[in-house]
Design a protein around this motif. Structure first.
Motif, mmCIF file in Angstrom:
data_model
loop_
_atom_site.group_PDB
_atom_site.id
_atom_site.type_symbol
_atom_site.label_atom_id
_atom_site.label_comp_id
_atom_site.label_asym_id
_atom_site.label_seq_id
_atom_site.Cartn_x
_atom_site.Cartn_y
_atom_site.Cartn_z
ATOM 1 N N ARG B 13 0.702 -1.409 0.481
ATOM 2 C CA ARG B 13 -0.210 0.454 -0.228
ATOM 3 C C ARG B 13 1.090 0.733 0.015
ATOM 4 N N ILE B 14 2.249 0.837 0.366
ATOM 5 C CA ILE B 14 3.115 2.012 0.267
ATOM 6 C C ILE B 14 3.585 2.735 -0.538
ATOM 7 N N LEU B 15 4.240 1.849 -0.960
ATOM 8 C CA LEU B 15 4.119 0.887 -2.406
ATOM 9 C C LEU B 15 3.459 2.054 -3.594
ATOM 10 N N ILE B 16 2.205 1.777 -3.246
ATOM 11 C CA ILE B 16 1.508 2.627 -4.622
ATOM 12 C C ILE B 16 0.972 3.761 -4.377
ATOM 13 N N LEU B 17 1.434 4.436 -2.633
ATOM 14 C CA LEU B 17 1.051 6.049 -2.475
ATOM 15 C C LEU B 17 2.398 7.012 -2.218
ATOM 16 N N LEU B 260 -20.497 -1.291 6.118
ATOM 17 C CA LEU B 260 -19.321 -0.580 6.894
ATOM 18 C C LEU B 260 -18.404 -0.275 5.565
ATOM 19 N N LEU B 261 -17.832 -1.528 5.401
ATOM 20 C CA LEU B 261 -16.707 -2.006 4.692
ATOM 21 C C LEU B 261 -16.785 -1.297 2.765
ATOM 22 N N PRO B 262 -17.873 -1.170 2.520
ATOM 23 C CA PRO B 262 -17.765 -0.136 1.024
ATOM 24 C C PRO B 262 -17.810 0.809 0.976
ATOM 25 N N GLN B 263 -17.863 1.104 2.446
ATOM 26 C CA GLN B 263 -18.670 2.465 3.467
ATOM 27 C C GLN B 263 -16.861 3.546 3.300
ATOM 28 N N ILE B 264 -16.512 2.307 3.460
ATOM 29 C CA ILE B 264 -15.084 3.139 3.638
ATOM 30 C C ILE B 264 -14.328 3.218 2.988
ATOM 31 N N THR B 265 -14.252 1.851 1.757
ATOM 32 C CA THR B 265 -13.834 2.423 0.342
ATOM 33 C C THR B 265 -14.111 3.867 -0.418
ATOM 34 N N ALA B 266 -15.376 3.461 -0.359
ATOM 35 C CA ALA B 266 -16.464 4.973 -0.458
ATOM 36 C C ALA B 266 -15.308 5.703 -0.092
ATOM 37 N N LEU B 267 -15.371 6.516 1.374
ATOM 38 C CA LEU B 267 -15.398 7.824 2.113
ATOM 39 C C LEU B 267 -13.685 7.968 1.369
ATOM 40 N N SER B 268 -12.471 6.834 0.946
ATOM 41 C CA SER B 268 -11.245 7.107 0.592
ATOM 42 C C SER B 268 -11.594 7.297 -0.756
ATOM 43 N N ILE B 314 -2.499 17.073 -3.018
ATOM 44 C CA ILE B 314 -1.898 15.863 -3.909
ATOM 45 C C ILE B 314 -1.615 14.783 -2.160
ATOM 46 N N ILE B 315 -0.142 15.425 -1.753
ATOM 47 C CA ILE B 315 0.489 14.946 -1.196
ATOM 48 C C ILE B 315 -0.410 14.516 -0.118
ATOM 49 N N GLY B 316 -1.610 15.576 0.963
ATOM 50 C CA GLY B 316 -2.392 15.166 1.699
ATOM 51 C C GLY B 316 -3.481 14.200 1.854
ATOM 52 N N VAL B 317 -4.076 14.318 0.183
ATOM 53 C CA VAL B 317 -5.129 13.434 0.128
ATOM 54 C C VAL B 317 -4.655 12.141 -0.692
ATOM 55 N N ALA B 318 -3.611 11.965 -1.006
ATOM 56 C CA ALA B 318 -2.838 10.317 -1.214
ATOM 57 C C ALA B 318 -2.726 10.006 0.014
ATOM 58 N N VAL B 319 -2.173 10.383 0.848
ATOM 59 C CA VAL B 319 -1.891 10.046 2.052
ATOM 60 C C VAL B 319 -2.684 9.827 3.155
ATOM 61 N N ALA B 320 -3.870 10.758 2.856
ATOM 62 C CA ALA B 320 -5.193 10.189 3.752
ATOM 63 C C ALA B 320 -5.769 8.876 3.415
ATOM 64 N N THR B 321 -5.812 9.163 2.040
ATOM 65 C CA THR B 321 -6.518 7.743 1.312
ATOM 66 C C THR B 321 -5.160 6.561 1.736
ATOM 67 N N CYS B 322 -3.999 6.682 1.562
ATOM 68 C CA CYS B 322 -3.536 5.284 2.416
ATOM 69 C C CYS B 322 -3.253 5.524 3.859
ATOM 70 N N MET B 324 -6.912 5.262 5.486
ATOM 71 C CA MET B 324 -7.642 4.681 5.105
ATOM 72 C C MET B 324 -7.310 3.130 4.838
ATOM 73 N N ASP B 325 -6.883 3.062 3.868
ATOM 74 C CA ASP B 325 -6.432 1.570 3.875
ATOM 75 C C ASP B 325 -5.772 0.699 4.209
ATOM 76 N N LEU B 326 -4.749 2.254 5.309
ATOM 77 C CA LEU B 326 -4.188 0.801 6.611
ATOM 78 C C LEU B 326 -4.707 0.283 7.651
ATOM 79 N N LEU B 327 -5.944 1.773 7.526
ATOM 80 C CA LEU B 327 -6.545 1.101 9.189
ATOM 81 C C LEU B 327 -7.678 -0.108 7.802
ATOM 82 N N TYR B 328 -8.024 -0.579 6.706
ATOM 83 C CA TYR B 328 -9.198 -1.738 6.703
ATOM 84 C C TYR B 328 -9.166 -3.008 7.564
ATOM 85 N N PRO B 329 -7.775 -3.296 7.963
ATOM 86 C CA PRO B 329 -7.343 -4.879 8.585
ATOM 87 C C PRO B 329 -8.101 -4.907 10.145
#
Lengths: 294, 338
Positions: B13-17, B260-268, B314-322, B324-329
């Motif tokens: 995920r961090i690589l994708i970021l 919850l889960l699809p909504q988190i994806t939608a949020l990010s 750009i950096i801020g939104v990318a990091v925030a999305t990342c 959120m994805d890291l909190l997924y598990p």
């Protein structure tokens, strides 16, 4: 032949509008009324473009058409501004939707059909565009292009951030179609890729494409208003955005000049609502499962 | 210790970021390259008109040209241009802000950033939570009057952008019921005083309210209700209902958990849009965040500052999305145990 099929499909769909649901009808009616209002702009008197032609901040009165909605703080008729604004905003919206949706359509279909490396590259590009927050990028572009800005260019700027979404959706639909029997059958019977795209795949995408065009128009109108807040729209022209820009500039809200504030904002809200209703109406028509059974 | 596949997931995920940020800046570079006008000449002509700077000192003008050439990646060979451009964007080193001389762009942005982050985090989380809960609860009472009213309201609210609704709120609260002042706020110097909290609260309430109402009662409500209705028509839910489980249990364990889960994806995914909307909302309410700064920078023709905010977002939104994805598990057991 493919083109003929598409045209036939379009006509069939237009005839079927009678069967459309309530949402579509309500939305289309509101939109139609707004359009008629916008068409009045062709009667705009020549003195409309001058500032301080009318008394400043005159509340609405029925003495002449110019005063129906009162005048602004810079002495212009709100009525004529509004009619022109509707047309100009819609021009921006149409330019954007034509550009963005068709770029999205082409890229989506190509990467869905071709697959492999082309698909990977195109989707990586699309995803990166999605990852860029749209507003700051448009602001930067609008600021740089300010000296040569016009309605068409504004549409192009907004398209840059709008196309990736359509590309992604179209690709998803194409992928699911590619595995269908009739496409595989067409492929084995020796149809060329282009022919498959036009006669087998495109007709199925048409419905989504129509709603997508409307949604992109919605987004474009919103984006123009957003840019106008910052003074980055075409200030010397009337658009819904620039009307709000001047309202803010002159503090019309705090002076309680409701006759100047209400028309553009109400039009904007009604326009958003009507386009949204039309697009959900089409969606429900195409996908009956979305219709709620009473 | 984290299991192996989780570490793999995080690293990937961090690589994708990194790849996202890199590509985004490359795209910005390419777009700036293909601009059909002479950017630097235009900027300098305009900033001279704005600031009324004297043309007397040719040395200063030459330096200005040089700085702008470098910022927009127009100096040296193509590779050099690209590298220096990336360097400036990644470090947000855009030199001195024209608007807030002699402060640098970084200083100005870092001073305003906490305000925007506070508003965004507060209003986004609140609208997300409220919208999802209302949507799920209402789906339990499908067909009732309240549900019909809420749904019509949501259909009207959903397509309206945040800032148009903000104008309506300003009209109501600024003119008809003057509860909140809309004047620019001045912060008390002592951060830990009660006065400070009250000032922040007063500044934040209206902008947050405009985002929360549209977000919660619009999109989040509509989507969570649609998903909840889908789940209700499933067999496992029907079985739970027949077993006579209490409604609250059904809501918590059957509905919310699946929504919850699809909504988190939608949020990010929607984060970029929410961010842009918040910037414009700030301008309307004179909120001292990045949006208002952007407005001032655009009006003053302060290109370094605008570019700084663009790269920041750009950096801020990318990091925030990342993040959120890291909190997924934490939320999805399917990723946690595999």
């Amino acid at each position: 032949m493919g083109v003929r099929l598409v045209v036939q499909g379009l006509f069939k769909n237009i005839i079927k509008t009678r069967k459309m649901g309530l949402k579509f009808k309500a939305g289309a009616t509101i939109f139609f009324v707004i359009m008629i209002f916008g068409l009045l702009s062709f009667l705009t008197p020549h003195y409309h473009s001058y500032w301080y032609h009318f008394p400043q901040a005159h509340p609405p009165s029925l003495q002449s058409v110019d005063f129906i909605f009162g005048t602004t703080s810079n002495g212009r008729s709100v009525f004529w501004s509004l009619t022109n604004a509707i047309v100009n905003s819609l021009i921006i919206a149409v330019v954007t939707s034509m550009l963005a949706c068709h770029i999205g359509l082409i890229i989506g279909i190509l990467s869905g059909i071709k697959g492999g490396v082309i698909d990977k590259i195109m989707m990586f590009l699309t995803d990166s565009f999605i990852a860029i927050p749209g507003l700051p990028l448009t602001i930067m572009l609008a600021m740089i292009l300010k000296p040569i800005i016009n309605l068409f260019l504004l549409g192009v700027i907004i398209s840059i951030i709008s196309w990736p979404w359509s590309a992604r959706m179209i690709r998803a639909i194409t992928l699911s179609l590619r595995e269908k029997d009739f496409v595989i059958f067409a492929k084995f019977s020796g149809m060329s890729t282009w022919k498959i795209i036009f006669s087998e795949i495109f007709p199925h995408i048409l419905g989504f494409h129509a709603t997508n065009i409307i949604n992109t128009m919605l987004g474009a109108i919103g984006a123009e208003v957003g840019l106008a807040f910052l003074g980055l729209s075409i200030i010397e022209m009337d658009t819904l955005g620039t009307m709000i820009y001047w309202i803010q500039r002159y503090g019309a809200i705090l002076q309680n000049m409701w006759w100047w504030v209400v028309p553009p904002i109400a039009t904007l809200i009604l326009l958003f609502l009507s386009l949204y209703l039309v697009s959900t109406g089409i969606q429900e028509f195409l996908n009956p499962r979305l219709r709620r059974v009473k | 210790m984290l299991p192996k596949h989780l570490i793999k997931y995080f690293l990937f995920r961090i690589l994708i970021l990194l790849a996202t940020i890199f590509t985004a800046f490359t795209i910005t570079f390419v777009i700036l390259k293909i601009m059909p006008i002479d950017i630097v000449n235009n900027i300098i002509a305009r900033s001279m008109a704005v600031t009324g700077a004297a043309l007397g000192d040719p040395e200063a003008v030459r330096r200005m040209y040089e700085i702008y050439y470098e910022i927009f990646g127009l100096k040296g060979t193509f590779i050099e241009q690209y590298v220096s451009f990336l360097n400036r964007f990644l470090t947000m080193d855009f030199g001195i802000s024209i608007l807030a001389r002699p402060a640098t762009v970084q200083e100005v942005i870092s001073y305003r950033l906490p305000w925007t982050v506070a508003l965004l985090v507060f209003s986004t989380i609140l609208s997300w939570v409220i919208g999802n809960i209302i949507g799920a609860v209402v789906s339990l009472f499908e067909g009732s009057k309240l549900s019909n009213i809420l749904q019509s309201l949501a259909i009207i609210l959903y397509p309206i952008p945040y800032y148009v609704f903000a104008l309506v709120l300003i009209y109501i609260f600024g003119y008809i019921i003057p509860l909140f002042s809309l004047t620019p706020i001045r912060l008390p110097s002592n951060i830990f005083s009660l006065e400070f909290i009250i000032t922040v609260f007063r500044a934040m309430t209206l902008p947050a309210l405009s985002i929360i109402v549209i977000g919660a009662l619009g999109w989040w409500f509509l989507s969570s209700r649609a998903m909840a209705l889908n789940i209700i028509s499933e067999d496992f839910y029907l079985y739970g209902e027949i077993r006579g489980l209490p409604k609250l249990h059904l809501l918590k364990k059957y509905l919310l958990k699946n929504i919850l889960l699809p909504q988190i994806t939608a949020l990010s995914i929607n984060l970029g849009t929410i961010f842009g909307g918040a910037l414009l909302t700030e301008i309307l309410f004179n909120y001292p965040g990045l949006g208002t700064l952007l407005y001032q920078a655009v009006n003053a023709g302060d290109y370094p500052l605008v570019l700084g905010i663009v790269s920041m977002s750009i950096i801020g939104v990318a990091v925030a999305t990342c993040i959120m994805d890291l909190l997924y598990p934490l939320i999805d057991p399917r990723i946690r145990y595999r």
